[in-house]
Scaffold this motif. Structure first.
Motif, PDB file in Angstrom:
ATOM      1  N   GLY A   1       0.810  -1.205   0.000  1.00 20.19           N
ATOM      2  CA  GLY A   1       0.000   0.000   0.000  1.00 20.19           C
ATOM      3  C   GLY A   1       0.844   1.256   0.000  1.00 20.19           C
ATOM      4  O   GLY A   1       2.061   1.217   0.189  1.00 20.19           O
ATOM      5  N   PRO A   2       0.210   2.415  -0.193  1.00 22.58           N
ATOM      6  CA  PRO A   2       0.938   3.696  -0.225  1.00 22.58           C
ATOM      7  C   PRO A   2       1.437   4.075   1.172  1.00 22.58           C
ATOM      8  O   PRO A   2       1.093   3.439   2.173  1.00 22.58           O
ATOM      9  CB  PRO A   2      -0.125   4.672  -0.721  1.00 22.58           C
ATOM     10  CG  PRO A   2      -1.420   4.066  -0.299  1.00 22.58           C
ATOM     11  CD  PRO A   2      -1.237   2.591  -0.409  1.00 22.58           C
ATOM     12  N   ASN A   3       2.247   5.107   1.231  1.00 25.45           N
ATOM     13  CA  ASN A   3       2.818   5.553   2.504  1.00 25.45           C
ATOM     14  C   ASN A   3       1.834   6.325   3.370  1.00 25.45           C
ATOM     15  O   ASN A   3       2.055   6.481   4.573  1.00 25.45           O
ATOM     16  CB  ASN A   3       4.050   6.422   2.252  1.00 25.45           C
ATOM     17  CG  ASN A   3       5.187   5.640   1.624  1.00 25.45           C
ATOM     18  OD1 ASN A   3       5.364   4.455   1.901  1.00 25.45           O
ATOM     19  ND2 ASN A   3       5.945   6.298   0.756  1.00 25.45           N
ATOM     20  N   ASP A   4       0.780   6.834   2.762  1.00 28.23           N
ATOM     21  CA  ASP A   4      -0.249   7.526   3.519  1.00 28.23           C
ATOM     22  C   ASP A   4      -1.553   7.413   2.745  1.00 28.23           C
ATOM     23  O   ASP A   4      -1.595   6.874   1.643  1.00 28.23           O
ATOM     24  CB  ASP A   4       0.124   8.990   3.768  1.00 28.23           C
ATOM     25  CG  ASP A   4       0.433   9.752   2.493  1.00 28.23           C
ATOM     26  OD1 ASP A   4       0.112   9.239   1.383  1.00 28.23           O
ATOM     27  OD2 ASP A   4       0.992  10.857   2.562  1.00 28.23           O
ATOM     28  N   SER A   5      -2.606   7.908   3.346  1.00 25.74           N
ATOM     29  CA  SER A   5      -3.907   7.768   2.714  1.00 25.74           C
ATOM     30  C   SER A   5      -4.373   9.081   2.098  1.00 25.74           C
ATOM     31  O   SER A   5      -3.938  10.166   2.509  1.00 25.74           O
ATOM     32  CB  SER A   5      -4.949   7.297   3.735  1.00 25.74           C
ATOM     33  OG  SER A   5      -5.324   8.345   4.603  1.00 25.74           O
ATOM     34  N   HIS A   6      -5.254   8.960   1.135  1.00 19.17           N
ATOM     35  CA  HIS A   6      -5.932  10.135   0.584  1.00 19.17           C
ATOM     36  C   HIS A   6      -7.216   9.676  -0.088  1.00 19.17           C
ATOM     37  O   HIS A   6      -7.200   8.830  -0.978  1.00 19.17           O
ATOM     38  CB  HIS A   6      -5.063  10.868  -0.433  1.00 19.17           C
ATOM     39  CG  HIS A   6      -5.775  12.034  -1.054  1.00 19.17           C
ATOM     40  ND1 HIS A   6      -6.048  13.202  -0.350  1.00 19.17           N
ATOM     41  CD2 HIS A   6      -6.300  12.208  -2.295  1.00 19.17           C
ATOM     42  CE1 HIS A   6      -6.679  14.042  -1.142  1.00 19.17           C
ATOM     43  NE2 HIS A   6      -6.847  13.467  -2.320  1.00 19.17           N
ATOM     44  N   ASP A   7      -8.310  10.222   0.369  1.00 20.08           N
ATOM     45  CA  ASP A   7      -9.600  10.005  -0.257  1.00 20.08           C
ATOM     46  C   ASP A   7     -10.110  11.365  -0.704  1.00 20.08           C
ATOM     47  O   ASP A   7     -10.388  12.224   0.138  1.00 20.08           O
ATOM     48  CB  ASP A   7     -10.573   9.366   0.735  1.00 20.08           C
ATOM     49  CG  ASP A   7     -11.929   9.074   0.107  1.00 20.08           C
ATOM     50  OD1 ASP A   7     -12.114   9.382  -1.090  1.00 20.08           O
ATOM     51  OD2 ASP A   7     -12.808   8.551   0.817  1.00 20.08           O
ATOM     52  N   PRO A   8     -10.223  11.608  -1.994  1.00 22.37           N
ATOM     53  CA  PRO A   8     -10.672  12.921  -2.468  1.00 22.37           C
ATOM     54  C   PRO A   8     -12.024  13.328  -1.902  1.00 22.37           C
ATOM     55  O   PRO A   8     -12.317  14.523  -1.799  1.00 22.37           O
ATOM     56  CB  PRO A   8     -10.750  12.737  -3.989  1.00 22.37           C
ATOM     57  CG  PRO A   8      -9.821  11.610  -4.288  1.00 22.37           C
ATOM     58  CD  PRO A   8      -9.902  10.689  -3.106  1.00 22.37           C
ATOM     59  N   LEU A   9     -12.832  12.357  -1.513  1.00 22.84           N
ATOM     60  CA  LEU A   9     -14.142  12.660  -0.967  1.00 22.84           C
ATOM     61  C   LEU A   9     -14.084  13.109   0.482  1.00 22.84           C
ATOM     62  O   LEU A   9     -15.024  13.710   0.998  1.00 22.84           O
ATOM     63  CB  LEU A   9     -15.047  11.433  -1.088  1.00 22.84           C
ATOM     64  CG  LEU A   9     -15.302  10.971  -2.520  1.00 22.84           C
ATOM     65  CD1 LEU A   9     -15.986   9.617  -2.524  1.00 22.84           C
ATOM     66  CD2 LEU A   9     -16.126  11.993  -3.275  1.00 22.84           C
ATOM     67  N   GLU A  10     -12.973  12.802   1.151  1.00 20.67           N
ATOM     68  CA  GLU A  10     -12.799  13.185   2.550  1.00 20.67           C
ATOM     69  C   GLU A  10     -11.310  13.332   2.829  1.00 20.67           C
ATOM     70  O   GLU A  10     -10.700  12.540   3.535  1.00 20.67           O
ATOM     71  CB  GLU A  10     -13.418  12.123   3.455  1.00 20.67           C
ATOM     72  CG  GLU A  10     -13.611  12.565   4.884  1.00 20.67           C
ATOM     73  CD  GLU A  10     -14.267  11.485   5.727  1.00 20.67           C
ATOM     74  OE1 GLU A  10     -14.362  11.701   6.952  1.00 20.67           O
ATOM     75  OE2 GLU A  10     -14.656  10.447   5.185  1.00 20.67           O
ATOM     76  N   PRO A  11     -10.684  14.366   2.266  1.00 25.05           N
ATOM     77  CA  PRO A  11      -9.224  14.462   2.271  1.00 25.05           C
ATOM     78  C   PRO A  11      -8.593  14.610   3.649  1.00 25.05           C
ATOM     79  O   PRO A  11      -7.406  14.341   3.805  1.00 25.05           O
ATOM     80  CB  PRO A  11      -8.949  15.698   1.400  1.00 25.05           C
ATOM     81  CG  PRO A  11     -10.221  16.478   1.403  1.00 25.05           C
ATOM     82  CD  PRO A  11     -11.320  15.474   1.514  1.00 25.05           C
TER      83      PRO A  11
END
Length: 375
Positions: free
Chosen positions: A313-323
């Motif tokens: 998985g990536p090093n951190d998260s990002h959800d454009p719907l709830e950044p």
């Protein structure tokens, strides 16, 4: 314990609608990549989707290390999953594309989801308190009345009649006192339900249990490879038919969602583990029943550049719907997945959840790189 800041707009958008912001559903809006997929995608493209974003308790509790350092034993039977190469992802969901080749090394996986009995043993040994049971800090909710800041979690509460599927608040209720040992809130308990999956589990709860048991949470790639059970290209984890031989192979929703669960599969709500036939690797309830946490941070576009061997998985998260929210991947769907609203039991599909979120359709299972001790 670190906490992230919530903007005024974020507070207005998520805190006011449902018990002044203690629960939130994230969008499962899917882009229709072509007309051929539009019918499938439209079923999964409502404004919010219970199966794509577990209701968020929004306690804004960041990840932390478990406070204990001693190990226990959860007495779980584990299955060895030999490493191999497979096609990961699904063309039916935007955040699960592109379908790509992935190789995973061998690992051991719990035969079934962690049960109430297993989690109770962990709590008795450690005194652990889940996120749903912890007091809420008024500083995290400046616009919420103090009398509303009660520990609890989200409980699926079906309406009495058909409703607009764009408004998830009509079937989710924040219940003060709801937690793993009171799944429906005060007055409920787990007596006689010891073999059901434990629910109302936030990410750090699952991680703490795994550490105690000398295990870890699966990566998203490990989970999907194990779930496929040797079926490389099937539409569902169990095959290409939704109801093979006229029988439901997993605990999913039948009826008019969310008001009428006709329980054709034999269960309304959670089913005891091992209630259905195991997959080709011998794993039970890998699909449906309750959502399961994975260790990967969630990013919708991660598959475009993910490693081909043992991706974590990536090093951190990002959800454009709830950044502003920290999210991890969830997999497998739950007893609320259905053709009308959310088809996240389709092989390769993904879920996501804010790390302090819990609900009565969210649990987990563990994996290990070492063989379990002999019984």
């Amino acid at each position: 314990m670190k906490r992230y800041n919530m903007t005024v707009s974020y507070v207005n958008r998520t805190i006011i609608p449902l018990l002044s912001g203690l629960t939130l559903l994230v969008s499962c809006n899917q882009q229709k990549s072509d007309s051929r997929q539009s019918n499938s995608l439209s079923k999964d493209s409502t404004a919010t989707c219970v199966a794509h974003g577990i209701p968020s308790r929004m306690a804004a509790i960041s990840e932390s290390e478990a406070s204990h350092n001693f190990l226990g034993a959860d007495d779980a039977s584990m299955i060895y999953i030999a490493g191999s190469t497979f096609q990961m992802g699904s063309k039916d969901f935007a955040d699960a594309t592109p379908v790509h080749e992935v190789t995973v090394d061998g690992f051991w996986m719990d035969e079934h989801e962690v049960t109430n009995a297993q989690f109770a043993r962990f709590v008795a040994a450690t005194g652990y308190q889940t996120v749903a049971e912890r007091p809420l800090d008024p500083k995290d909710f400046p616009n919420v009345p103090l009398d509303a800041l009660q520990p609890g979690s989200a409980v699926f509460t079906p309406p009495s009649q058909a409703v607009d599927l764009n408004n998830h608040i009509q079937w989710w209720r924040y219940v003060p006192g709801a937690s793993w040992h009171q799944p429906e809130g005060p007055g409920s308990n787990i007596k006689g339900r010891e073999d059901e999956p434990v629910v109302h589990i936030a990410y750090e709860d699952a991680e703490a249990f795994a550490k105690w048991a000398n295990k870890r949470l699966p990566t998203e790639a490990e989970w999907e490879y194990a779930a496929r059970g040797g079926k490389q290209n099937s539409k569902y984890y169990w095959g290409n038919e939704l109801k093979p031989s006229g029988k439901w192979p997993a605990n999913v929703y039948q009826g008019n969602f969310p008001s009428q669960d006709i329980a054709e599969d034999g269960y309304k709500g959670v089913a005891p583990v091992k209630s259905y036939t195991p997959n080709g690797f011998g794993l039970y309830d890998i699909d449906g029943n309750v959502w399961e946490w994975c260790s990967d941070y969630y990013r919708p576009g991660y598959y475009k550049n993910s490693p081909s061997k043992n991706p974590k998985g990536p090093n951190d998260s990002h959800d454009p719907l709830e950044p502003g929210a920290v999210k991890r991947v969830q997999r497998g769907g739950s007893f609320l997945c259905n053709e009308q609203y959310c088809e996240r039991y389709i092989a390769g599909s993904r879920g996501k959840g804010e790390i302090s979120s819990g609900s009565n359709n969210l649990g987990f299972r563990c994996v290990s790189d070492e063989a379990p001790p002999a019984k």
